[in-house]
Design an enzyme around this catalytic site. Structure first.
Site, PDB file in Angstrom:
ATOM      1  N   HIS A  12       0.854  -1.188   0.000  1.00 34.24           N
ATOM      2  CA  HIS A  12       0.000   0.000   0.000  1.00 34.24           C
ATOM      3  C   HIS A  12       0.888   1.236   0.000  1.00 34.24           C
ATOM      4  CE1 HIS A  12       0.573  -0.515   4.392  1.00 34.24           C
ATOM      5  NE2 HIS A  12       0.127  -1.732   4.185  1.00 34.24           N
ATOM      6  N   HIS A 126      12.806  -4.561   4.735  1.00 35.77           N
ATOM      7  CA  HIS A 126      11.666  -3.665   4.955  1.00 35.77           C
ATOM      8  C   HIS A 126      11.819  -2.816   6.216  1.00 35.77           C
ATOM      9  CE1 HIS A 126       7.305  -2.691   4.473  1.00 35.77           C
ATOM     10  NE2 HIS A 126       7.355  -2.591   5.789  1.00 35.77           N
ATOM     11  N   HIS A 130      12.382   1.377   6.992  1.00 37.22           N
ATOM     12  CA  HIS A 130      11.641   2.216   7.942  1.00 37.22           C
ATOM     13  C   HIS A 130      12.601   2.879   8.923  1.00 37.22           C
ATOM     14  CE1 HIS A 130       7.541   1.532   6.874  1.00 37.22           C
ATOM     15  NE2 HIS A 130       7.496   0.257   7.197  1.00 37.22           N
ATOM     16  N   ASN A 314       0.234   6.439  14.817  1.00 36.26           N
ATOM     17  CA  ASN A 314      -0.664   6.608  15.953  1.00 36.26           C
ATOM     18  C   ASN A 314      -0.124   7.734  16.837  1.00 36.26           C
ATOM     19  OD1 ASN A 314      -2.036   6.267  18.474  1.00 36.26           O
ATOM     20  ND2 ASN A 314      -2.617   4.205  17.833  1.00 36.26           N
ATOM     21  N   ARG A 449     -14.793  12.804  14.366  1.00 39.49           N
ATOM     22  CA  ARG A 449     -13.410  12.997  13.901  1.00 39.49           C
ATOM     23  C   ARG A 449     -12.955  14.416  14.247  1.00 39.49           C
ATOM     24  NH1 ARG A 449     -12.451  10.115   9.018  1.00 39.49           N
ATOM     25  NH2 ARG A 449     -10.376  11.039   9.014  1.00 39.49           N
ATOM     26  N   ARG A 500      -3.726  17.298  17.661  1.00 40.30           N
ATOM     27  CA  ARG A 500      -2.562  16.858  16.872  1.00 40.30           C
ATOM     28  C   ARG A 500      -1.934  18.105  16.243  1.00 40.30           C
ATOM     29  NH1 ARG A 500      -4.306  13.077  12.510  1.00 40.30           N
ATOM     30  NH2 ARG A 500      -4.330  14.998  11.329  1.00 40.30           N
ATOM     31  N   THR A 531      -6.677  21.142   7.810  1.00 41.61           N
ATOM     32  CA  THR A 531      -6.995  19.781   7.416  1.00 41.61           C
ATOM     33  C   THR A 531      -6.605  19.589   5.949  1.00 41.61           C
ATOM     34  OG1 THR A 531      -8.714  18.071   7.405  1.00 41.61           O
ATOM     35  CG2 THR A 531      -9.399  20.272   6.759  1.00 41.61           C
ATOM     36  N   SER A 532      -6.508  18.347   5.532  1.00 40.74           N
ATOM     37  CA  SER A 532      -5.956  18.072   4.207  1.00 40.74           C
ATOM     38  C   SER A 532      -6.941  18.467   3.108  1.00 40.74           C
ATOM     39  CB  SER A 532      -5.586  16.598   4.083  1.00 40.74           C
ATOM     40  OG  SER A 532      -6.701  15.797   4.389  1.00 40.74           O
TER      41      SER A 532
END
Lengths: 571, 240, 64
Positions: A12, A126, A130, A314, A449, A500, A531-532
């Site tokens: 993904h 992998h 990261h 998170n 949200r 956030r 916000t996006s």
């Protein structure tokens, strides 16, 4: 001195990243070009765009590095199928078909895609990719590095010691024991879409009480050495990847929430139960991460911690780690998930070719620049008046202060899932109706949200406890609002009193900083709801076409494109 | 196309529509598939707008894409409504896929493909609109009526653009024939892949059963290893 | 000629990958997985055969 392209794909959030002479030149996700959310396919257009920005032809690349070992991946798939025999019957054919038909040959596909020699295409592990994305982009010379995700080749969690440019793996936890898959299974249980809905679970958690902690402790066991194990009978990862959890989980916690049912936390008892499950999951995940982080501190003796992997998205957990894990500093890069693996792969390739470690990442604005001229031409062709303004930042600030919603498209788009002032929707953080209007009418999201604030770094300390810190420029943590100020920012403070936060400086968010400065002059409050810039289920806007399509489709009051302003109705 | 086929088509549609739209659950699935198709078309058009060299065509593709978004929403909402009446949850979020049509076919090929698709869609929705009008289902009739307004416009402007970009009527017809051939080959390959997939699945199932002694014998050797404490290895550089 | 060269280049590329796969298992010294590797090869042959079948399957289907 080398030019290295890093690639992530096939699972993904495919991405490409270019590092030249040890310097990060560009990093972009394929979804921004293809307009398919979390597009996993080979990042053809993102790679082309990276090369164009670096003014490099593919033939001039010294290495192309893929973010995962395809051979080890195949081995793990085969071993898992064998381990679960005969319960892996349903997975056998599609799993092997997927690996042998496509994923095993990814290095060849990359060579074909770019038209380069196969010998320059290589891979790294992998979790190492990261770890590199986190540590090599951080401001730390020494650090403990934790990478936590669904699963890489076989590892789901790994602990590293970072020193200078080197990364040494000190231990790992393997599939099927995975915090990422735990969270994904619960995301599906709560009726959300996996790889999309994890943020929603996090937001829902604040509306619940963690009264299922005992039940969660039977699902996720924390070990004395800081590691964890999942109880296999509650999961179906190896036998049913569609759902990920077994009937035993429903017997433990109650029936799963039907997907697509609208949320009603006020009057629906079952939705309140689900919020409690989400809260319990969040606490369990945080405690598992704390165990890992404390073990990391003991093993490495480091005073700084870097985090990456999908679970590092998170932000609630990251904040708890910063408070309780015993580290002085914590860093999480802006693209902590698989997209960041492309950047990590490129950085590892660059390092191995002898180039120095890059400077600490100052901004996430690593994408294609916005073509203001093309946007103005398209706006006119669409019958919109795009008017040049002397000071677009001031014009935006005036409208935000007047309660309007302003879309902003300037400079290079962000790398990672957060909008950080390059492709953002901005609104007045001091009005509660900003949140309601954005959630209901524009973003069409669930009512629980929250939205996030952007604040100047200078003003952040007075408003948010613990801000600014190493994570806040990239919105990868939450901070508690100063209790005395919570009532002044109702649009951006969540029910649990956290936000956030993005702390903004000129280097970190060059196109948002002047707007906040103008807003401070206008209202005295250098905070904006950020916000996006994207519709429901769509990737964040990249260029003029998507920006104007968004503007025409959604009741946003104004769109700032470069130094031009497009309005729905004049101020 | 022959006169007899053109006369035959509405008759065939009248007969088949009765069965196609009989059950609300099936109707909901069909509407959801329309939503998916519209969403995929929207993605293709946005990408076409990104890649075309003409500012005028860019604006046209954007307008078209917005119509497709609206249609996708209308179809998916109606699908969810029908399922809601049966006490069933919606079929999920519409997730379009992409075929990179503009890059694959070039702009002329893309326009020919889209024009044929709009024409086909318009005819199909015409027959559905008529079907629901005869049945007295005003909501469904109104849904298809609303979509048809746009479909007719899309069919017309894509035909005009195709003639302009291809360089005349003859070239446009040639492009339409090429698009028809490409679609037929795509349908053939899709059918082939589906069947081959079924054959592969069946063969692999036999292999899986036949592997029982080997895999059961290997299972004890494949126990989980713990690597958390004390396992050290260097982060080595890339291999090919 | 260039199509042939392209085909040969792709073939060589896949040979490198196959070599990498075998090297991976040898490097890991998991020789007891060799039977599984053989299974993989059988699955790969099946996949290739049915992949080729994809081109003619509709024809066969209509025949039968």
């Amino acid at each position: 001195m080398a030019a290295v392209l890093g690639i992530s794909a096939h699972y993904h959030d495919a991405a490409a990243a270019l590092v030249v002479d040890g310097r990060i030149v560009a990093a972009m996700q394929e979804e921004r070009f293809s307009r398919i959310k979390n597009d996993p396919s080979l990042p053809r257009r993102a790679a082309r765009a990276c090369l164009a920005l670096g003014n490099i032809a593919a033939a001039d690349l010294d290495a192309v590095v893929f973010y995962e070992n395809p051979y080890a991946k195949l081995e793990r798939v085969v071993v898992s199928l064998a381990r679960e025999y005969p319960r892996s019957f349903r997975q056998f054919s599609p799993a092997l078909g997927g690996q042998l038909g496509s994923k095993l040959w990814v290095l060849d596909q990359i060579a074909d895609m770019l038209g380069v020699e196969r010998r320059i295409v290589r891979f790294v592990e992998h979790h190492e990719s990261h770890a590199a994305c986190a540590f090599l982009c951080s401001p730390y010379a020494h650090a403990a590095v934790l990478t936590v995700d669904g699963v890489g080749e076989a590892a789901t969690t790994a602990l590293w010691r970072g020193e200078g440019s080197s990364l040494r793996c000190l231990g790992a936890i393997d599939f099927p024991h995975s915090l990422g898959l735990l969270y994904a299974a619960f995301t599906a249980y709560l009726g959300f879409e996996v790889n999309e809905g994890e943020y929603k679970v996090m937001g829902l958690a604040a509306h619940g009480r963690p009264r299922y902690r005992d039940e969660l402790s039977r699902v996720l066991r924390l070990e004395a050495d800081g590691s964890f194990t999942l109880e296999p009978r509650f999961f179906a990862h190896a036998t049913d990847t569609d759902v990920g959890f077994s009937p035993a989980l429903e017997a433990l916690l109650g029936p799963r929430r039907p997907p697509g049912r609208p949320f009603d936390l006020d009057s629906n008892e079952d939705d309140r139960r689900c919020a409690d499950v989400a809260a319990s999951l969040q606490v369990a995940t945080e405690e598992a991460l704390l165990g890992l982080a404390r073990a990391a501190r003991e093993r490495t003796g480091a005073t700084a911690l870097c985090l990456a992997g999908g679970v590092a998205l998170n932000a609630l957990a990251n904040a708890r780690l910063a408070r309780e894990a015993g580290f002085e500093r914590v860093f999480v890069p802006p693209a902590a998930g698989d997209a960041g693996g492309a950047l990590g792969a490129a950085l590892l390739g660059s390092r191995d070719l002898g180039d120095p470690r890059p400077a600490p990442l100052a901004t996430a604005a690593l994408g294609e620049p916005f073509d203001t001229g093309a946007a103005v031409d398209l706006a006119r062709a669409l019958g919109l008046a795009a008017l040049p303004v002397a000071d677009a930042s001031a014009a935006a600030a005036v409208r935000i202060a007047a309660g309007k919603v302003v879309a902003l498209c300037r400079g290079r788009f962000e790398f990672g899932p957060r909008a950080l002032g390059q492709r953002s929707l901005l609104a007045d953080a001091t009005r509660a109706e900003s949140r309601d209007r954005l959630n209901r009418v524009i973003k069409q999201r669930e009512p629980f949200r929250p939205f996030a604030p952007s604040v100047t770094a200078a003003a952040a300390a007075a408003l948010f406890v613990g801000a600014p810190n190493d994570m806040t420029p990239f919105m990868t943590t939450v901070c508690r609002i100063d209790p005395g100020r919570a009532a002044t920012l109702p649009a951006v403070v969540h029910v649990d009193g956290t936000a956030r936060v993005q702390t903004v400086t000129e280097p970190s968010a060059p196109d948002l900083a002047p707007i906040l400065a103008a807003l401070e002059r206008e209202t005295g409050v250098p905070v904006v709801l950020n916000t996006s810039l994207n519709g429901a289920g769509e990737p964040i806007v990249a260029g003029p076409v998507e920006a104007l399509a968004f503007f025409l489709q959604h009741p946003v009051d104004a769109l700032v494109v470069g130094d031009a302003l497009i309005e729905r109705s004049p101020a | 196309m022959s006169e007899s086929v053109l006369t035959l088509r509405p008759f065939v549609a009248r007969v088949t529509n009765r069965f196609v739209w009989r059950s609300p659950r099936r109707a909901a699935r069909i509407l959801f598939s329309f939503a998916h198709a519209e969403a995929a078309s929207q993605v293709d058009l946005i990408v076409a707008a990104q890649l075309t060299s003409s500012p005028v065509r860019r604006a046209l593709y954007v307008r078209h894409a917005l119509d497709e978004t609206r249609h996708a929403k209308l179809f998916s909402l109606r699908s969810a409504e029908l399922l809601g009446k049966l006490g069933l949850p919606p079929l999920g979020i519409v997730r379009p896929d992409a075929e990179d049509l503009f890059e694959r076919l070039g702009e002329v090929g893309f326009l020919a493909f889209v024009h044929r698709g709009e024409q086909r869609g318009r005819r199909q929705f015409d027959s559905y609109r008529d079907h629901f009008a005869r049945r007295g289902d005003e909501r469904m009739r109104a849904l298809f009526d609303a979509v048809l307004v746009d479909e007719r416009r899309h069919e017309e402007y894509t035909g005009t653009l195709l003639r302009e970009v291809a360089g005349g009527e003859r070239a446009a017809r040639r492009a339409l024939r090429a698009a028809a051939a490409w679609e037929a080959w795509r349908t053939w390959r899709r059918a082939g892949r589906a069947l081959a997939g079924a054959v592969y699945g069946a063969a692999m199932s036999v292999l899986y059963v036949g592997l029982a002694p080997l895999l059961l014998a290997l299972r004890p050797l494949l126990r989980e290893r713990r690597r958390w404490v004390g396992a050290e290895r260097t982060g080595a550089g890339g291999r090919s | 000629m260039s199509a042939r060269r392209g085909f040969l280049r792709r073939l060589a590329s896949r040979a490198v990958t196959l070599g990498g796969l075998l090297g991976h298992f040898a490097h890991r010294r998991r020789f007891f997985l060799v039977p599984l590797v053989l299974v993989l090869l059988a699955a790969a042959v099946l996949l290739a055969a049915t992949g080729g079948l994809a081109y003619v399957a509709p024809f066969l289907y209509t025949l039968f």
